[in-house]
Design a protein around this motif. Structure first.
Motif, PDB file in Angstrom:
ATOM      1  N   THR A 100      21.622  23.428  24.282  1.00  0.00           N
ATOM      2  CA  THR A 100      23.074  23.249  24.374  1.00  0.00           C
ATOM      3  C   THR A 100      23.716  24.511  24.953  1.00  0.00           C
ATOM      4  N   GLU A 101      23.294  25.657  24.451  1.00  0.00           N
ATOM      5  CA  GLU A 101      23.852  26.917  24.949  1.00  0.00           C
ATOM      6  C   GLU A 101      23.336  27.242  26.346  1.00  0.00           C
ATOM      7  N   GLU A 102      22.059  26.930  26.559  1.00  0.00           N
ATOM      8  CA  GLU A 102      21.410  27.295  27.817  1.00  0.00           C
ATOM      9  C   GLU A 102      22.119  26.666  29.019  1.00  0.00           C
ATOM     10  N   ALA A 103      22.695  25.500  28.824  1.00  0.00           N
ATOM     11  CA  ALA A 103      23.375  24.812  29.930  1.00  0.00           C
ATOM     12  C   ALA A 103      24.435  25.717  30.560  1.00  0.00           C
ATOM     13  N   HIS A 104      25.152  26.467  29.733  1.00  0.00           N
ATOM     14  CA  HIS A 104      26.199  27.348  30.268  1.00  0.00           C
ATOM     15  C   HIS A 104      25.596  28.483  31.110  1.00  0.00           C
ATOM     16  N   HIS A 105      24.418  28.969  30.689  1.00  0.00           N
ATOM     17  CA  HIS A 105      23.795  30.075  31.423  1.00  0.00           C
ATOM     18  C   HIS A 105      23.462  29.630  32.851  1.00  0.00           C
ATOM     19  N   MET A 106      22.935  28.421  32.960  1.00  0.00           N
ATOM     20  CA  MET A 106      22.583  27.924  34.292  1.00  0.00           C
ATOM     21  C   MET A 106      23.824  27.606  35.104  1.00  0.00           C
ATOM     22  N   PHE A 107      24.867  27.173  34.415  1.00  0.00           N
ATOM     23  CA  PHE A 107      26.163  26.964  35.078  1.00  0.00           C
ATOM     24  C   PHE A 107      26.636  28.275  35.708  1.00  0.00           C
ATOM     25  N   VAL A 108      26.490  29.366  34.964  1.00  0.00           N
ATOM     26  CA  VAL A 108      26.909  30.678  35.470  1.00  0.00           C
ATOM     27  C   VAL A 108      26.143  31.018  36.749  1.00  0.00           C
ATOM     28  N   GLY A 109      24.832  30.771  36.746  1.00  0.00           N
ATOM     29  CA  GLY A 109      24.019  31.098  37.915  1.00  0.00           C
ATOM     30  C   GLY A 109      24.303  30.190  39.099  1.00  0.00           C
ATOM     31  N   ASP A 110      24.332  28.908  38.832  1.00  0.00           N
ATOM     32  CA  ASP A 110      24.521  27.907  39.881  1.00  0.00           C
ATOM     33  C   ASP A 110      25.891  28.072  40.551  1.00  0.00           C
ATOM     34  N   THR A 111      26.935  28.142  39.738  1.00  0.00           N
ATOM     35  CA  THR A 111      28.279  28.276  40.318  1.00  0.00           C
ATOM     36  C   THR A 111      28.495  29.681  40.875  1.00  0.00           C
ATOM     37  N   GLY A 112      27.864  30.674  40.252  1.00  0.00           N
ATOM     38  CA  GLY A 112      27.980  32.047  40.766  1.00  0.00           C
ATOM     39  C   GLY A 112      27.441  32.127  42.185  1.00  0.00           C
ATOM     40  N   LEU A 113      26.242  31.590  42.389  1.00  0.00           N
ATOM     41  CA  LEU A 113      25.664  31.601  43.742  1.00  0.00           C
ATOM     42  C   LEU A 113      26.493  30.756  44.700  1.00  0.00           C
ATOM     43  N   ASN A 114      26.977  29.643  44.195  1.00  0.00           N
ATOM     44  CA  ASN A 114      27.808  28.794  45.046  1.00  0.00           C
ATOM     45  C   ASN A 114      29.057  29.553  45.524  1.00  0.00           C
ATOM     46  N   ARG A 115      29.636  30.341  44.636  1.00  0.00           N
ATOM     47  CA  ARG A 115      30.836  31.113  45.004  1.00  0.00           C
ATOM     48  C   ARG A 115      30.509  32.221  46.004  1.00  0.00           C
ATOM     49  N   VAL A 116      29.328  32.822  45.862  1.00  0.00           N
ATOM     50  CA  VAL A 116      28.907  33.845  46.828  1.00  0.00           C
ATOM     51  C   VAL A 116      28.710  33.193  48.204  1.00  0.00           C
ATOM     52  N   VAL A 117      28.035  32.050  48.208  1.00  0.00           N
ATOM     53  CA  VAL A 117      27.766  31.340  49.462  1.00  0.00           C
ATOM     54  C   VAL A 117      29.084  30.939  50.135  1.00  0.00           C
ATOM     55  N   LYS A 118      29.989  30.427  49.327  1.00  0.00           N
ATOM     56  CA  LYS A 118      31.276  29.982  49.866  1.00  0.00           C
ATOM     57  C   LYS A 118      32.030  31.158  50.519  1.00  0.00           C
ATOM     58  N   ARG A 119      32.033  32.285  49.820  1.00  0.00           N
ATOM     59  CA  ARG A 119      32.740  33.458  50.349  1.00  0.00           C
ATOM     60  C   ARG A 119      32.082  33.951  51.641  1.00  0.00           C
ATOM     61  N   THR A 120      30.753  33.976  51.631  1.00  0.00           N
ATOM     62  CA  THR A 120      30.017  34.385  52.840  1.00  0.00           C
ATOM     63  C   THR A 120      30.383  33.473  54.009  1.00  0.00           C
ATOM     64  N   ALA A 121      30.433  32.167  53.745  1.00  0.00           N
ATOM     65  CA  ALA A 121      30.781  31.214  54.798  1.00  0.00           C
ATOM     66  C   ALA A 121      32.192  31.488  55.337  1.00  0.00           C
ATOM     67  N   GLN A 122      33.113  31.798  54.440  1.00  0.00           N
ATOM     68  CA  GLN A 122      34.479  32.104  54.886  1.00  0.00           C
ATOM     69  C   GLN A 122      34.486  33.340  55.770  1.00  0.00           C
ATOM     70  N   LEU A 123      33.726  34.354  55.380  1.00  0.00           N
ATOM     71  CA  LEU A 123      33.697  35.597  56.153  1.00  0.00           C
ATOM     72  C   LEU A 123      32.982  35.402  57.490  1.00  0.00           C
ATOM     73  N   MET A 124      31.963  34.517  57.509  1.00  0.00           N
ATOM     74  CA  MET A 124      31.250  34.241  58.763  1.00  0.00           C
ATOM     75  C   MET A 124      32.202  33.717  59.827  1.00  0.00           C
ATOM     76  N   LYS A 125      33.222  32.989  59.389  1.00  0.00           N
ATOM     77  CA  LYS A 125      34.183  32.427  60.349  1.00  0.00           C
ATOM     78  C   LYS A 125      35.138  33.502  60.878  1.00  0.00           C
ATOM     79  N   GLN A 126      35.243  34.599  60.069  1.00  0.00           N
ATOM     80  CA  GLN A 126      36.184  35.651  60.480  1.00  0.00           C
ATOM     81  C   GLN A 126      35.530  36.712  61.348  1.00  0.00           C
ATOM     82  N   GLY A 127      34.192  36.820  61.278  1.00  0.00           N
ATOM     83  CA  GLY A 127      33.529  37.862  62.064  1.00  0.00           C
ATOM     84  C   GLY A 127      32.215  38.267  61.433  1.00  0.00           C
ATOM     85  N   ASP A 128      31.875  39.543  61.535  1.00  0.00           N
ATOM     86  CA  ASP A 128      30.611  40.048  61.018  1.00  0.00           C
ATOM     87  C   ASP A 128      30.701  40.209  59.499  1.00  0.00           C
ATOM     88  N   VAL A 129      29.820  39.504  58.783  1.00  0.00           N
ATOM     89  CA  VAL A 129      29.916  39.466  57.320  1.00  0.00           C
ATOM     90  C   VAL A 129      29.770  40.862  56.711  1.00  0.00           C
TER      91      VAL A 129
END
Ligand SMILES: [Fe+2]
Ligand SMILES: [Fe+2]
Length: 465
Positions: free
Chosen positions: A237-266
């Motif tokens: 039950t608790e572990e689910a949140h830990h994986m949420f942190v990792g999964d969404t954390g990486l997703n947020r990094v990827v999303k930000r990288t994608a936004q910066l890729m459109k602006q220029g050199d990351v």
């Protein structure tokens, strides 16, 4: 249940004086360990944390500000099933073990100690991370994961104290003596001796390594040793949140990288380039695959036969719980080539569990690739072959490229920097890690979360500094 009992529990601790005394003796040692090895620099800050107070589906957790050393690490097991039976193996259908069967005592203790060792190890690995948090929201999530890993240690220590007598108590003490990465007394499993000193590593760890934990716990949640099964069910039950942190954390990094890729050199814009993210995925995925153990394993067969460790969703997914006749075909290296080999299913159960895990990881990759697509970026992230960069099992001591083709040691050396984070990559990521601690603000290399925690907005003061 009184939240402010010294050791909150649903195991009638107050009626077992001997056990209570043993745990009360262990508690100050645990707190010393927490002070020495828990999050550095934040011990007297108020953190908005959830605390497990019950196991019911509604209201199992209580949210409030708490200083981490005052966190109530409790002992909670799912309620017993009347007439619980052993769900698989040679003793399928017999009454579940309520005490440790003599012939399996060593195996069972080993399973519990190995699981227990990972819990404090991860807290040690992550101890410096708070100092470079990308936001208060992330800082709080880090500490939430840390205190719950502490509770998982308690869960395993309860089993050792309650069911294993003197050697259980010795093992419980030893869990506080080993240290992640210490050459003289390292943690048992290698992924738990790797430093986790920046937030990209942290998100990869919670995505890939905590997810191994989910599958190990799920297999143990099927155990015929009922106290272990009930303990692991609640930990999930608790572990689910830990994986949420990792999964969404990486997703947020990827999303930000994608936004910066459109602006220029990351790099110039202060983001994390996609290839560095991919290399971190390769690194943590491969180390986490090792945690499942050898592809062909007599231990896995013995644990299954004994009814100690089942398959993922054993009851839900399978009809045949004896598994004496089936085979499993896997890839092995034979005379310098990757070939299929048929193995008795019981000896392949590590690989069966690993396959479930890989499928689960792929869902994460699909979510991150959707974020790339949503931002209009055509590059994609992927999982490397399960043979790549392995240190345990069939593929250890050999070299494979990212697609799983056998290559020479020299070829691997020559291309390693394409596949795994280099020292320069790690230094670059570290150079981005500056703390952002103003409520509602976020570091430049990561996107804010879609929502906050438990109905609170992202701007909420999750940690009072
Ligand atoms: Fe855990
Ligand atoms: Fe965890």
């Amino acid at each position: 249940m009184n939240l402010y009992e010294r050791i909150p529990n649903n195991v009638n601790l107050s009626e077992d004086k001997k056990l209570q005394r043993a745990l009360e003796k262990w508690l100050p040692n645990f707190l010393d360990w927490w002070h020495d090895m828990g999050p550095e620099g934040f011990q007297n800050k108020d953190v908005w944390l959830r605390t497990a107070v019950d196991v019911g589906s509604e209201g199992w957790a209580h949210f409030d500000y708490v200083k981490m050393p005052d966190y109530r690490w409790g002992i909670f097991l799912e309620p017993p099933q009347p007439d619980a039976k052993i769900g698989f193996g040679d003793n399928y259908g017999q009454p579940a073990y309520q005490e440790v069967p003599g012939e399996f005592r060593n195996s069972l203790r080993r399973i519990i100690v190995t699981q227990g060792d990972t819990e404090p190890a991860s807290v040690e690995q992550q101890r410096q991370l708070g100092k470079t948090c990308p936001s208060l929201y992330d800082l709080r999530n880090l500490f939430q994961v840390n205190v719950e890993e502490g509770r998982h240690l308690w869960a395993m220590v309860y089993l050792l104290h309650r069911y294993f007598g003197r050697d259980g108590r010795d093992e419980a003490d030893a869990l506080l003596e080993r240290r992640s990465g210490n050459p003289d007394k390292p943690r048992i499993l290698e992924a738990f001796n790797q430093p986790c000193d920046d937030w990209l590593n942290f998100f990869c760890f919670t995505m890939f390594t905590d997810r191994d934990g989910k599958y190990q716990l799920s297999a143990l949640a099927e155990s015929g040793f009922e106290p272990l099964a009930r303990t692991c069910q609640f930990m999930l039950t608790e572990e689910a949140h830990h994986m949420f942190v990792g999964d969404t954390g990486l997703n947020r990094v990827v999303k930000r990288t994608a936004q910066l890729m459109k602006q220029g050199d990351v790099r110039e814009l202060g983001g994390i380039p996609l290839d560095i993210i991919q290399k971190h995925i390769n690194f943590w995925f491969s180390y986490s695959l090792d945690l499942f153990g050898g592809e062909i394993s007599s231990n896995s067969a013995d644990f299954f036969a004994a009814g100690l460790k089942g398959r993922y969703k054993e009851q839900e997914q399978y009809e045949d719980h004896i598994v004496a006749e089936q085979n499993f075909t896997m890839k092995v290296v034979d005379e310098g080539q990757v070939k299929d080999r048929k193995v008795p299913m019981r000896n392949a159960l590590n690989e069966v569990l690993r396959t479930e895990y890989v499928r689960d990881c792929e869902k994460g990759l699909a979510r991150w690739n959707k974020s790339l697509a949503d931002e209009g970026i055509s590059e994609r992230l992927f999982l490397p072959s399960s043979r790549f960069h392995r240190h345990v099992g069939e593929y250890a001591g050999r070299h494979f490229d990212i697609e799983g083709n056998l290559i020479t040691a020299e070829e691997f050396e020559g291309r390693k920097a394409e596949w795994l984070p280099t020292i320069e990559d790690r230094e670059y990521v570290r150079s981005l890690m500056h703390p952002v601690t103003e409520p509602g603000k976020i570091a430049n290399w990561i996107a804010p979360p879609a929502t906050g925690i438990k109905g609170k907005p992202f701007e909420f003061e999750y940690v009072r500094l």
